[in-house]
Design an enzyme around this catalytic site. Structure first.
Site, mmCIF file in Angstrom:
data_model
loop_
_atom_site.group_PDB
_atom_site.id
_atom_site.type_symbol
_atom_site.label_atom_id
_atom_site.label_comp_id
_atom_site.label_asym_id
_atom_site.label_seq_id
_atom_site.Cartn_x
_atom_site.Cartn_y
_atom_site.Cartn_z
ATOM 1 N N GLY A 152 43.259 48.243 48.070
ATOM 2 C CA GLY A 152 42.097 48.927 49.109
ATOM 3 C C GLY A 152 41.878 47.515 49.936
ATOM 4 O O GLY A 152 42.501 46.481 49.887
ATOM 5 N N ARG A 153 40.596 47.436 50.610
ATOM 6 C CA ARG A 153 40.069 46.434 51.245
ATOM 7 C C ARG A 153 40.114 45.229 50.210
ATOM 8 O O ARG A 153 40.718 44.077 50.919
ATOM 9 C CB ARG A 153 38.668 46.427 51.817
ATOM 10 C CG ARG A 153 38.504 47.672 52.728
ATOM 11 C CD ARG A 153 36.955 47.799 53.079
ATOM 12 N NE ARG A 153 36.582 48.902 53.844
ATOM 13 C CZ ARG A 153 36.514 50.069 53.786
ATOM 14 N NH1 ARG A 153 36.467 50.503 52.579
ATOM 15 N NH2 ARG A 153 36.284 51.117 54.699
ATOM 16 N N ARG A 174 47.994 55.229 44.624
ATOM 17 C CA ARG A 174 48.058 56.748 44.439
ATOM 18 C C ARG A 174 49.637 56.936 45.761
ATOM 19 O O ARG A 174 50.123 57.823 45.441
ATOM 20 C CB ARG A 174 46.953 57.322 44.852
ATOM 21 C CG ARG A 174 45.831 57.624 43.993
ATOM 22 C CD ARG A 174 44.699 58.311 44.404
ATOM 23 N NE ARG A 174 43.912 57.519 45.327
ATOM 24 C CZ ARG A 174 42.704 57.742 45.747
ATOM 25 N NH1 ARG A 174 42.202 59.163 45.472
ATOM 26 N NH2 ARG A 174 42.058 56.953 46.557
ATOM 27 N N THR A 175 49.313 56.112 46.667
ATOM 28 C CA THR A 175 50.203 56.253 47.790
ATOM 29 C C THR A 175 50.905 54.913 48.500
ATOM 30 O O THR A 175 50.226 54.064 48.351
ATOM 31 C CB THR A 175 49.852 57.277 49.091
ATOM 32 O OG1 THR A 175 48.612 56.598 49.765
ATOM 33 C CG2 THR A 175 49.393 58.581 48.454
ATOM 34 N N ARG A 231 36.707 47.983 38.030
ATOM 35 C CA ARG A 231 35.697 48.611 37.184
ATOM 36 C C ARG A 231 36.392 48.866 35.727
ATOM 37 O O ARG A 231 37.583 48.760 35.441
ATOM 38 C CB ARG A 231 35.620 50.118 37.640
ATOM 39 C CG ARG A 231 34.805 50.425 38.764
ATOM 40 C CD ARG A 231 33.332 49.947 38.311
ATOM 41 N NE ARG A 231 32.464 50.440 39.348
ATOM 42 C CZ ARG A 231 31.945 49.251 40.394
ATOM 43 N NH1 ARG A 231 32.271 48.260 40.295
ATOM 44 N NH2 ARG A 231 30.988 49.770 41.247
ATOM 45 N N ASP A 255 35.831 40.605 34.636
ATOM 46 C CA ASP A 255 34.479 40.554 35.081
ATOM 47 C C ASP A 255 33.866 41.741 35.167
ATOM 48 O O ASP A 255 32.512 41.999 35.360
ATOM 49 C CB ASP A 255 34.716 40.150 36.546
ATOM 50 C CG ASP A 255 33.360 39.899 37.495
ATOM 51 O OD1 ASP A 255 32.345 39.357 36.869
ATOM 52 O OD2 ASP A 255 33.110 40.611 38.602
ATOM 53 N N GLU A 260 28.966 48.162 30.203
ATOM 54 C CA GLU A 260 28.339 46.961 30.855
ATOM 55 C C GLU A 260 26.566 47.151 30.564
ATOM 56 O O GLU A 260 26.136 48.653 30.617
ATOM 57 C CB GLU A 260 28.531 46.693 32.265
ATOM 58 C CG GLU A 260 29.671 46.194 32.557
ATOM 59 C CD GLU A 260 30.279 46.097 33.918
ATOM 60 O OE1 GLU A 260 29.294 46.080 34.720
ATOM 61 O OE2 GLU A 260 31.248 45.881 34.282
ATOM 62 N N HIS A 278 30.158 40.345 35.357
ATOM 63 C CA HIS A 278 30.120 41.381 36.548
ATOM 64 C C HIS A 278 29.342 40.573 37.737
ATOM 65 O O HIS A 278 28.400 40.823 38.224
ATOM 66 C CB HIS A 278 29.555 42.366 36.295
ATOM 67 C CG HIS A 278 29.925 43.538 37.465
ATOM 68 N ND1 HIS A 278 29.844 44.973 36.891
ATOM 69 C CD2 HIS A 278 30.303 43.584 38.561
ATOM 70 C CE1 HIS A 278 30.404 45.605 38.069
ATOM 71 N NE2 HIS A 278 30.544 44.513 39.062
ATOM 72 N N VAL A 279 30.038 39.504 38.251
ATOM 73 C CA VAL A 279 29.357 38.553 39.080
ATOM 74 C C VAL A 279 30.178 38.490 40.477
ATOM 75 O O VAL A 279 30.054 37.572 41.399
ATOM 76 C CB VAL A 279 29.068 37.093 38.601
ATOM 77 C CG1 VAL A 279 28.106 37.071 37.568
ATOM 78 C CG2 VAL A 279 30.339 36.384 38.254
ATOM 79 N N GLY A 280 31.202 39.625 40.479
ATOM 80 C CA GLY A 280 32.116 39.333 41.528
ATOM 81 C C GLY A 280 31.477 39.137 42.965
ATOM 82 O O GLY A 280 31.920 38.420 43.678
#
Length: 319
Positions: A152-153, A174-175, A231, A255, A260, A278-280
């Protein structure tokens, strides 16, 4: 003023703006949430979703009969039942784009830290061990092949950075995407067998749950490294622990985690993995931009201008 609920704490930068524009009820602070919802639920028209303090689902929607919009803090919105919201005609927004570069930067930093063992080297020096002998040689990025899970982005931003390091990039999703130059794998196991580094940027949810499992890790092989900035639910955490214990793969940089902020003791005890809380997107600059977009979505909606960044499941079509 229009009444809204905040489900969890937000930065003062955003919270102060919300309180200036709306009547804000801080649901996570209530000793008895059910009683609070019973008292105010019939007046609430918006929800500002922050963190995992309250799941935003059908039960909450039932308690808020006048609800119109849920503005979620974060690009991921797996704590929001967006499908159910869509069925009810409710708008759901998230905060895409503003955190793309920050998370992609962190992914590359985590990759380098894992490959070159930067946290371990730092601890080695601080413990005075360099006075005794040099730190052992590490593995390298050179000759590595990277497979991205979820293009994705953020995945695309990660891919651009990987290319700058001179490494080949492929992806699984998925595609197939016609507008990208990277090799596509319909099968994650086949991609894992052809690369030695997996970087997961995949969102959470039922469709991606445990997609990186024992079979994928086995295919990745003994030189394999797994990086996850998407995730935690995407990786079968117990299978990853077993793969790391038994040297099925080399290492991991994480991360995000399944439960969590609770991280398995087995992972914490492993010195050859790199773990982050989890500091992305956790810079002041990016979190302020995310908060601003959450605020802007609510203001735009209640000013009659529509949502700025509705999610795919939301029943909104731009004019």
């Amino acid at each position: 003023m229009t009444e809204i609920i905040m489900t969890g704490p937000l930065m003062a930068y955003a919270a102060d703006q919300l309180k200036a524009r709306f009547t804000v009820h801080e649901l996570w602070k209530a000793e008895d949430r059910a009683a609070m919802l019973k008292e105010i639920g019939g007046k609430v028209r918006g929800v500002a979703g922050g963190g995992a303090h309250v799941r935003i689902d059908g039960a909450l929607f039932d308690a808020l009969p006048k609800l119109e919009i849920v503005a979620n803090f974060g690009v991921g919105y797996d704590t929001v039942d967006a499908k159910e919201a869509g069925k009810r005609g409710l708008i759901v927004t998230n905060t895409p784009d503003v955190l793309t570069d920050e998370v992609a930067d962190l992914a590359l930093g985590l990759l380098l830290a894992t490959v070159r063992q930067l946290p371990q080297v730092d601890r080695y020096l601080r413990a005075g061990k360099w006075l005794e002998k040099a730190y052992p040689l590490t593995t390298s990025l050179r000759t590595r092949k990277v497979g991205i899970v979820g293009l994705g982005r953020i995945g695309k931003a990660v891919a651009q950075r990987i290319e700058a390091f001179g490494l080949p990039v492929s992806y699984h999703g998925r595609t197939r995407q016609a507008d990208v130059p990277y090799r596509y794998y319909a099968s994650l196991i086949e991609m894992a067998a052809d690369v030695d580094t997996l970087i997961s940027v995949a969102p959470g949810g039922a469709s991606t749950h445990h997609m990186i499992n024992a079979d994928v890790l086995k295919a990745l092989g003994p030189n394999g490294i797994v990086i996850n900035v998407g995730r935690g639910s995407v990786i079968d955490e117990q299978a990853l622990i077993e793969a790391l214990k038994n040297k099925v793969i080399l290492s991991a940089g994480l991360d995000v985690f399944e439960d969590e902020p609770r991280v398995p003791a087995e992972l914490i005890a492993m010195d050859h993995v790199v773990l982050l809380p989890h500091v992305g997107s956790a810079s002041v600059h990016t979190r302020e931009q995310m908060g601003q977009l959450l605020v802007d979505n609510l203001v735009s909606w209640f000013d009659g201008k529509g949502p700025l960044t509705p999610v795919a499941e939301t029943p909104w079509k731009k004019a």
